[in-house]
Design a protein around this motif. Sequence first.
Motif, PDB file in Angstrom:
ATOM      1  N   UNK A 212      41.932  31.639  46.927  1.00 24.07           N
ATOM      2  CA  UNK A 212      41.943  32.813  46.052  1.00 24.07           C
ATOM      3  C   UNK A 212      43.282  32.948  45.331  1.00 24.07           C
ATOM      4  N   UNK A 213      44.373  32.715  46.049  1.00 21.14           N
ATOM      5  CA  UNK A 213      45.705  32.835  45.437  1.00 21.14           C
ATOM      6  C   UNK A 213      45.908  31.806  44.334  1.00 21.14           C
ATOM      7  N   UNK A 214      45.462  30.570  44.572  1.00 20.66           N
ATOM      8  CA  UNK A 214      45.635  29.522  43.578  1.00 20.66           C
ATOM      9  C   UNK A 214      44.684  29.711  42.394  1.00 20.66           C
ATOM     10  N   UNK A 215      43.491  30.207  42.656  1.00 27.49           N
ATOM     11  CA  UNK A 215      42.527  30.405  41.578  1.00 27.49           C
ATOM     12  C   UNK A 215      42.973  31.509  40.628  1.00 27.49           C
ATOM     13  N   UNK A 216      43.367  32.645  41.178  1.00 24.30           N
ATOM     14  CA  UNK A 216      43.766  33.772  40.339  1.00 24.30           C
ATOM     15  C   UNK A 216      45.188  33.628  39.821  1.00 24.30           C
ATOM     16  N   UNK A 217      46.017  32.839  40.529  1.00 25.18           N
ATOM     17  CA  UNK A 217      47.420  32.725  40.151  1.00 25.18           C
ATOM     18  C   UNK A 217      48.223  33.958  40.489  1.00 25.18           C
ATOM     19  N   UNK A 218      47.656  34.843  41.329  1.00 24.94           N
ATOM     20  CA  UNK A 218      48.336  36.085  41.703  1.00 24.94           C
ATOM     21  C   UNK A 218      48.313  36.269  43.223  1.00 24.94           C
ATOM     22  N   UNK A 219      49.046  35.453  43.963  1.00 25.03           N
ATOM     23  CA  UNK A 219      49.071  35.660  45.418  1.00 25.03           C
ATOM     24  C   UNK A 219      49.632  37.018  45.801  1.00 25.03           C
ATOM     25  N   UNK A 220      50.510  37.593  44.968  1.00 20.32           N
ATOM     26  CA  UNK A 220      51.074  38.905  45.293  1.00 20.32           C
ATOM     27  C   UNK A 220      50.015  39.993  45.248  1.00 20.32           C
ATOM     28  N   UNK A 221      49.020  39.844  44.368  1.00 11.00           N
ATOM     29  CA  UNK A 221      47.948  40.833  44.297  1.00 11.00           C
ATOM     30  C   UNK A 221      47.095  40.790  45.559  1.00 11.00           C
ATOM     31  N   UNK A 222      46.812  39.574  46.034  1.00 12.12           N
ATOM     32  CA  UNK A 222      46.041  39.443  47.275  1.00 12.12           C
ATOM     33  C   UNK A 222      46.843  39.982  48.450  1.00 12.12           C
ATOM     34  N   UNK A 223      48.144  39.710  48.469  1.00 13.25           N
ATOM     35  CA  UNK A 223      49.003  40.254  49.529  1.00 13.25           C
ATOM     36  C   UNK A 223      49.029  41.772  49.475  1.00 13.25           C
ATOM     37  N   UNK A 224      49.087  42.327  48.268  1.00 18.09           N
ATOM     38  CA  UNK A 224      49.061  43.781  48.132  1.00 18.09           C
ATOM     39  C   UNK A 224      47.768  44.370  48.646  1.00 18.09           C
ATOM     40  N   UNK A 225      46.644  43.707  48.351  1.00 16.75           N
ATOM     41  CA  UNK A 225      45.348  44.185  48.843  1.00 16.75           C
ATOM     42  C   UNK A 225      45.293  44.133  50.358  1.00 16.75           C
ATOM     43  N   UNK A 226      45.786  43.043  50.947  1.00 14.43           N
ATOM     44  CA  UNK A 226      45.805  42.928  52.407  1.00 14.43           C
ATOM     45  C   UNK A 226      46.630  44.038  53.045  1.00 14.43           C
ATOM     46  N   UNK A 227      47.813  44.260  52.496  1.00 15.06           N
ATOM     47  CA  UNK A 227      48.690  45.291  53.034  1.00 15.06           C
ATOM     48  C   UNK A 227      48.075  46.671  52.888  1.00 15.06           C
ATOM     49  N   UNK A 228      47.514  46.928  51.729  1.00 13.31           N
ATOM     50  CA  UNK A 228      46.915  48.241  51.481  1.00 13.31           C
ATOM     51  C   UNK A 228      45.717  48.489  52.401  1.00 13.31           C
ATOM     52  N   UNK A 229      44.855  47.475  52.529  1.00 14.43           N
ATOM     53  CA  UNK A 229      43.669  47.638  53.374  1.00 14.43           C
ATOM     54  C   UNK A 229      44.077  47.839  54.828  1.00 14.43           C
ATOM     55  N   UNK A 230      45.024  47.047  55.311  1.00 14.98           N
ATOM     56  CA  UNK A 230      45.472  47.179  56.699  1.00 14.98           C
ATOM     57  C   UNK A 230      46.081  48.554  56.952  1.00 14.98           C
ATOM     58  N   UNK A 231      46.844  49.060  55.975  1.00 16.43           N
ATOM     59  CA  UNK A 231      47.416  50.395  56.119  1.00 16.43           C
ATOM     60  C   UNK A 231      46.374  51.482  56.094  1.00 16.43           C
ATOM     61  N   UNK A 232      45.379  51.323  55.219  1.00 18.64           N
ATOM     62  CA  UNK A 232      44.329  52.339  55.115  1.00 18.64           C
ATOM     63  C   UNK A 232      43.439  52.370  56.352  1.00 18.64           C
ATOM     64  N   UNK A 233      43.326  51.238  57.052  1.00 19.28           N
ATOM     65  CA  UNK A 233      42.500  51.201  58.263  1.00 19.28           C
ATOM     66  C   UNK A 233      42.990  52.220  59.285  1.00 19.28           C
ATOM     67  N   UNK A 234      44.292  52.436  59.319  1.00 18.99           N
ATOM     68  CA  UNK A 234      44.854  53.374  60.294  1.00 18.99           C
ATOM     69  C   UNK A 234      44.402  54.806  60.016  1.00 18.99           C
ATOM     70  N   UNK A 235      43.962  55.091  58.792  1.00 19.39           N
ATOM     71  CA  UNK A 235      43.531  56.437  58.435  1.00 19.39           C
ATOM     72  C   UNK A 235      42.032  56.656  58.611  1.00 19.39           C
ATOM     73  N   UNK A 236      41.311  55.566  58.901  1.00 22.01           N
ATOM     74  CA  UNK A 236      39.864  55.676  59.089  1.00 22.01           C
ATOM     75  C   UNK A 236      39.580  56.141  60.510  1.00 22.01           C
ATOM     76  N   UNK A 237      38.666  57.092  60.726  1.00 28.03           N
ATOM     77  CA  UNK A 237      38.331  57.533  62.090  1.00 28.03           C
ATOM     78  C   UNK A 237      37.908  56.361  62.969  1.00 28.03           C
TER      79      UNK A 237
END
Length: 290
Positions: A212-237
């Motif tokens: 995905x990182x090589x295809x889109x050329x934006x590994x930072x965007x995928x890293x941002x999504x991973x970080x955001x999703x992992x952080x948001x998981x803590x707010x889910x019941x």
Amino acid sequence: MLVTMFLLGLVYVVFVTAFFVIAPSWGLIALVIAVVFLLAQYFFSDRLALYAMHGREVSPAEMPELHGVVDRICAMSDTPKPRVAVADTDVPNAFATGRDQRRAVVCVTTGLLRRLDPVELEGVLAHEMSHIAHRDVAVMTIASFLGVCAGLITRFGLEWGLWGGFRQRNGDQNTGLVLLAVIAVSAVAYAVSFLLTRALSRYRELSADRAAALLTGRPSALAGALTKISGEMARIPNRDLRAAEPFNAFFFAPAFTKGFSVSSLFSTHPPLERRLAQLREISGRLSRGA
């Protein structure tokens, strides 16, 4: 991945040889049952996953932005477009399933759509669609076959033993001892194949991140999504997270995220730190190449 697949093959050979020497008739019955289970998983994985997650297919008219992202990834990767589905849950995640590209489906949750921007969403969907391109459903189904078979034999053997099988005798042969040997061999094969299959799943996730990182050329965007999703998981019941936990093997990110520990050996996904480190490395290589 090659080493893991080799070890899985070795366990297959040892297990089948040992088991059919001890009790060939029981092995044949368990083999038939396991084949039925795995064929159902292989041919109906897309329907089963959507049904379990309460996902529904959406048309381009219903979700034009989502379809636009999928169309863009298909154009970049020159791959057929999968069916697109949405699951109405606040757990931010996505998954892809289907035995081949013609029968594939990619599904995102409403929680994910609310939290990610279009660039991050593209990275997540590229990750999921790389699973489709690499036929990961077929790979993991075949890899898990031994574990399913050994698990069934262990369970049936224990239940039979508890109902008196450990005390039975058949002529000069002690059926109870044979049953104990069968359970022991099956349990060891199940444990080893389980660990190897989980390791293979973690490697497949890293491979999908890289693609995905090589295809889109934006590994930072995928890293941002991973970080955001992992952080948001803590707010889910916790109730919602536990309801989603059985589908961790399909998800972009597991419902419960932890750092590295012994329990990581049983996880279907690599630790977040490992995934982010790989994306940082890819980003550095792309920058130097530019």
